[in-house]
Every structure is written in C-alpha cells, then in structure tokens.
Design a protein around this motif. Sequence first.
Motif, PDB file in Angstrom:
ATOM      1  N   VAL A 142       0.780  -1.235   0.124  1.00  0.00           N
ATOM      2  CA  VAL A 142       0.054   0.121  -0.035  1.00  0.00           C
ATOM      3  C   VAL A 142       0.900   1.166  -0.120  1.00  0.00           C
ATOM      4  O   VAL A 142       0.451   2.251  -0.011  1.00  0.00           O
ATOM      5  N   GLY A 143       2.206   1.020   0.009  1.00  0.00           N
ATOM      6  CA  GLY A 143       3.037   2.379   0.017  1.00  0.00           C
ATOM      7  C   GLY A 143       4.262   1.861   0.148  1.00  0.00           C
ATOM      8  O   GLY A 143       4.860   0.825   0.336  1.00  0.00           O
ATOM      9  N   GLN A 144       5.094   3.026   0.173  1.00  0.00           N
ATOM     10  CA  GLN A 144       6.592   2.748   0.371  1.00  0.00           C
ATOM     11  C   GLN A 144       7.286   4.146   1.164  1.00  0.00           C
ATOM     12  O   GLN A 144       6.431   5.176   1.143  1.00  0.00           O
ATOM     13  N   PHE A 145       8.279   3.921   1.815  1.00  0.00           N
ATOM     14  CA  PHE A 145       9.022   5.173   2.258  1.00  0.00           C
ATOM     15  C   PHE A 145      10.781   5.150   2.039  1.00  0.00           C
ATOM     16  O   PHE A 145      11.181   4.137   1.785  1.00  0.00           O
ATOM     17  N   LYS A 146      11.328   6.222   2.537  1.00  0.00           N
ATOM     18  CA  LYS A 146      12.717   6.355   2.240  1.00  0.00           C
ATOM     19  C   LYS A 146      13.346   6.509   3.518  1.00  0.00           C
ATOM     20  O   LYS A 146      12.598   7.151   4.473  1.00  0.00           O
TER      21      LYS A 146
ATOM     22  N   GLY B 167       5.164   1.437  19.437  1.00  0.00           N
ATOM     23  CA  GLY B 167       3.712   1.820  19.356  1.00  0.00           C
ATOM     24  C   GLY B 167       3.305   3.282  18.969  1.00  0.00           C
ATOM     25  O   GLY B 167       2.449   3.516  18.617  1.00  0.00           O
ATOM     26  N   THR B 168       4.484   3.822  18.826  1.00  0.00           N
ATOM     27  CA  THR B 168       4.324   5.198  18.345  1.00  0.00           C
ATOM     28  C   THR B 168       5.270   5.353  17.256  1.00  0.00           C
ATOM     29  O   THR B 168       4.911   5.939  15.951  1.00  0.00           O
ATOM     30  N   SER B 169       6.799   5.011  17.373  1.00  0.00           N
ATOM     31  CA  SER B 169       7.549   5.193  16.498  1.00  0.00           C
ATOM     32  C   SER B 169       8.058   3.836  15.742  1.00  0.00           C
ATOM     33  O   SER B 169       8.040   2.778  16.227  1.00  0.00           O
ATOM     34  N   LEU B 170       8.812   4.134  14.679  1.00  0.00           N
ATOM     35  CA  LEU B 170       9.355   2.823  14.027  1.00  0.00           C
ATOM     36  C   LEU B 170      10.948   3.027  14.421  1.00  0.00           C
ATOM     37  O   LEU B 170      11.336   4.322  14.476  1.00  0.00           O
ATOM     38  N   ILE B 171      11.450   1.920  15.277  1.00  0.00           N
ATOM     39  CA  ILE B 171      12.781   1.880  15.569  1.00  0.00           C
ATOM     40  C   ILE B 171      13.638   1.151  14.445  1.00  0.00           C
ATOM     41  O   ILE B 171      13.319   0.138  14.224  1.00  0.00           O
ATOM     42  N   LEU B 172      14.601   1.713  14.174  1.00  0.00           N
ATOM     43  CA  LEU B 172      15.569   1.330  12.990  1.00  0.00           C
ATOM     44  C   LEU B 172      16.722   1.081  13.300  1.00  0.00           C
ATOM     45  O   LEU B 172      17.537   2.099  13.990  1.00  0.00           O
ATOM     46  N   SER B 173      17.406   0.110  13.210  1.00  0.00           N
ATOM     47  CA  SER B 173      18.998  -0.368  12.980  1.00  0.00           C
ATOM     48  C   SER B 173      19.671  -0.341  11.652  1.00  0.00           C
ATOM     49  O   SER B 173      18.837  -0.548  10.941  1.00  0.00           O
ATOM     50  N   ASP B 174      20.622   0.227  11.730  1.00  0.00           N
ATOM     51  CA  ASP B 174      21.506   0.288  10.363  1.00  0.00           C
ATOM     52  C   ASP B 174      22.867  -0.262  10.476  1.00  0.00           C
ATOM     53  O   ASP B 174      23.618  -0.233   9.476  1.00  0.00           O
ATOM     54  N   GLY B 175      23.100  -1.076  11.457  1.00  0.00           N
ATOM     55  CA  GLY B 175      24.353  -2.066  11.339  1.00  0.00           C
ATOM     56  C   GLY B 175      25.436  -1.083  12.271  1.00  0.00           C
ATOM     57  O   GLY B 175      26.630  -1.668  12.688  1.00  0.00           O
ATOM     58  N   SER B 176      25.082  -0.175  12.703  1.00  0.00           N
ATOM     59  CA  SER B 176      25.919   0.791  13.674  1.00  0.00           C
ATOM     60  C   SER B 176      25.420   0.501  15.022  1.00  0.00           C
ATOM     61  O   SER B 176      24.623  -0.324  15.323  1.00  0.00           O
TER      62      SER B 176
ATOM     63  N   PRO C 281       6.026   7.617  11.846  1.00  0.00           N
ATOM     64  CA  PRO C 281       5.276   6.660  10.449  1.00  0.00           C
ATOM     65  C   PRO C 281       4.637   7.720   9.933  1.00  0.00           C
ATOM     66  O   PRO C 281       4.414   7.261   8.929  1.00  0.00           O
ATOM     67  N   SER C 282       4.280   9.045  10.249  1.00  0.00           N
ATOM     68  CA  SER C 282       3.344   9.851   9.565  1.00  0.00           C
ATOM     69  C   SER C 282       4.307  10.372   8.265  1.00  0.00           C
ATOM     70  O   SER C 282       3.629  10.542   7.178  1.00  0.00           O
ATOM     71  N   ASP C 283       5.397  10.636   8.401  1.00  0.00           N
ATOM     72  CA  ASP C 283       6.166  11.337   7.366  1.00  0.00           C
ATOM     73  C   ASP C 283       7.854  10.695   7.173  1.00  0.00           C
ATOM     74  O   ASP C 283       8.380  11.073   6.439  1.00  0.00           O
ATOM     75  N   PHE C 284       7.871   9.834   8.197  1.00  0.00           N
ATOM     76  CA  PHE C 284       9.239   8.935   8.242  1.00  0.00           C
ATOM     77  C   PHE C 284      10.626   9.926   8.460  1.00  0.00           C
ATOM     78  O   PHE C 284      11.722   9.529   8.207  1.00  0.00           O
ATOM     79  N   HIS C 285      10.277  11.002   9.029  1.00  0.00           N
ATOM     80  CA  HIS C 285      11.385  11.920   9.597  1.00  0.00           C
ATOM     81  C   HIS C 285      11.988  11.465  10.673  1.00  0.00           C
ATOM     82  O   HIS C 285      11.315  10.433  11.634  1.00  0.00           O
ATOM     83  N   VAL C 286      13.222  11.574  11.031  1.00  0.00           N
ATOM     84  CA  VAL C 286      14.070  10.934  12.408  1.00  0.00           C
ATOM     85  C   VAL C 286      13.500  11.956  13.572  1.00  0.00           C
ATOM     86  O   VAL C 286      14.051  12.806  13.537  1.00  0.00           O
TER      87      VAL C 286
END
Length: 272
Positions: free
Chosen positions: A137-141, A153-162, A170-175
């Motif tokens: 239904v969508g994608q994000f960068k 429950g509020t944010s998406l928590i992302l790891s990147d290997g560091s 999740p509304s606009d994917f800003h950090v």
Amino acid sequence: MLLILKLRPILVLALALSSFQCQPGANGDATPKKPEPPPNAPAAVYRYQIVNMWPHDSNAFTQGLILSDGKLLESTGQEGFSSLRRVELETGKVLKKVDVPKPYFAEGIALLNGKIYQLTWQHQLGFIYDAQTFERVGQFKYTGEGWGLATDGTSLILSDGSNRLRFLDPSDFHVARTITVLDGQTPVNELNELEFVQGEIYANVWHDNRIATINPQSGHVTAWIDLNGLMPEGELQDPEAVLNGIAYDQANDKLYVTGKLWPRLFEIKVKK
Ligand SMILES: [Ca+2]
C-alpha cells in the motif's frame, strides 16, 4: 525554649512533606522507574530456558520476526529470496507469502496500526503492506542501510548496522530522535533484528549469540541474554546462519527467537 518545643512538630511535619514530595522522579513524574545500573557498570548477563521448540524453514534467511494474533510474521532476506510471510507457529508452515523482487534484499519488519513496514538492506527504500492481505500500500525512504525494525507503538525503531537506533515518525518518516547504544562506555555495533519487549528494546547483534536489552531513552545496555548453546553449531552448515529474529507475544508474555537458516524456532524464558 518553650517556643522551640512548640515549633518542633511543625518543623518535623514540613520536613516529612518535603521529603515525600521529592520521592520518585526528579521531574515531578511519580511513576516508579525501573532502576538502571550506573552508565559505567557492565550489564548483567542472563541465561535462558527453552520452553518450546518448533520447526522453522531452514531456507528462510530471517531478517525480521513478529508475533501477531498467534501467527508469526517473518521477513526473509537475500536477493532473489526475499519475502514477507505469515507462518504457523507450531508447524513452521508458510500460510501466506509475497516475494520481494530483485534487486531488493529485505530486512527488518514492524507491525503498526494494521500495516507492516519492511526495510531493504541497501536501497534506502521500505515497503508498506496491509497486514491482513499483504497488499503493498506504500513505500518510504530513509538514509543509510536498513537492518532491523521494531515499534514502541508510536515510532518505528530502525537499526542500520551501527550502534545507533533511529526513531522514525511513521506519518512522514522523519527521524524524531536517535540513541547511541553503549554497554558501559563500549559502543555496541552491528545491532540487527529488534523487538520492543516490556518497555525495552531487545536487539540481536550480528554474529553474536547474545541479545542486548536496551533502555530506549538512554541507549544503555541493561543486560545481555546469553543464548550460546541454543542451536547446536554442528547442526548449522552456513557461517551466516546466525541468531537473528526476536518476536514477543505481549498478550501472553512469550518470547520467541530463531536464526537465519535455522531449522528450529524456540520459545524461551529469560532466567534473571
Ligand atoms: Ca522482531
């Protein structure tokens, strides 16, 4: 003298009140907080007990794992083999699957408000699916690499290997914010698959048989769950068949773990 004696009960009462008001939470928050060891203290090490053992697809290069409505949601990686799956816990049977086409290498997933968010490793692109139908239904960068994903429950928590974890809105994917993960003063790098468990972030560490439990505010590692011996190494042929995949059943307080290409998935109890 008489005056002092008369004043004393008032003084005692005032002191008692001021000490009561200063009790928990320096910023007026009266919620009892879980005590955290001093930042320089080494984290505690916990062992585990196997509660249950289930079959797991030994061709699944597990990069993301969630439990939802009694079923597993799993993301598998590697170019040409990447997918999103719904899996029956007790049998390992794949109930539903959508392939992620080349050249994408799928990574972590999180389930939030009826949508599944799935990272890709090096394409700085995530996919959004309807959690029931798996319709995209969508994608994000995002910038940098995508490794693990979870939600509080509020944010998406992302790891990147560091040793950094990013909290994405999740509304606009800003950090919204980032934390740096330290064990004492040592950076814990290569944080991989994630899970939010009872107010803490549980993180796999690439090529490590231990799960770090992390304070989501400070980034401090509060403990290590040492899973050495869980999957006998003799049963794994591929050097990349490492522990990766943590799912938490919040309703029943059950914790599940597996690894890339592992033939088994375990329900474990952490022994503190
Ligand atoms: Ca997970």
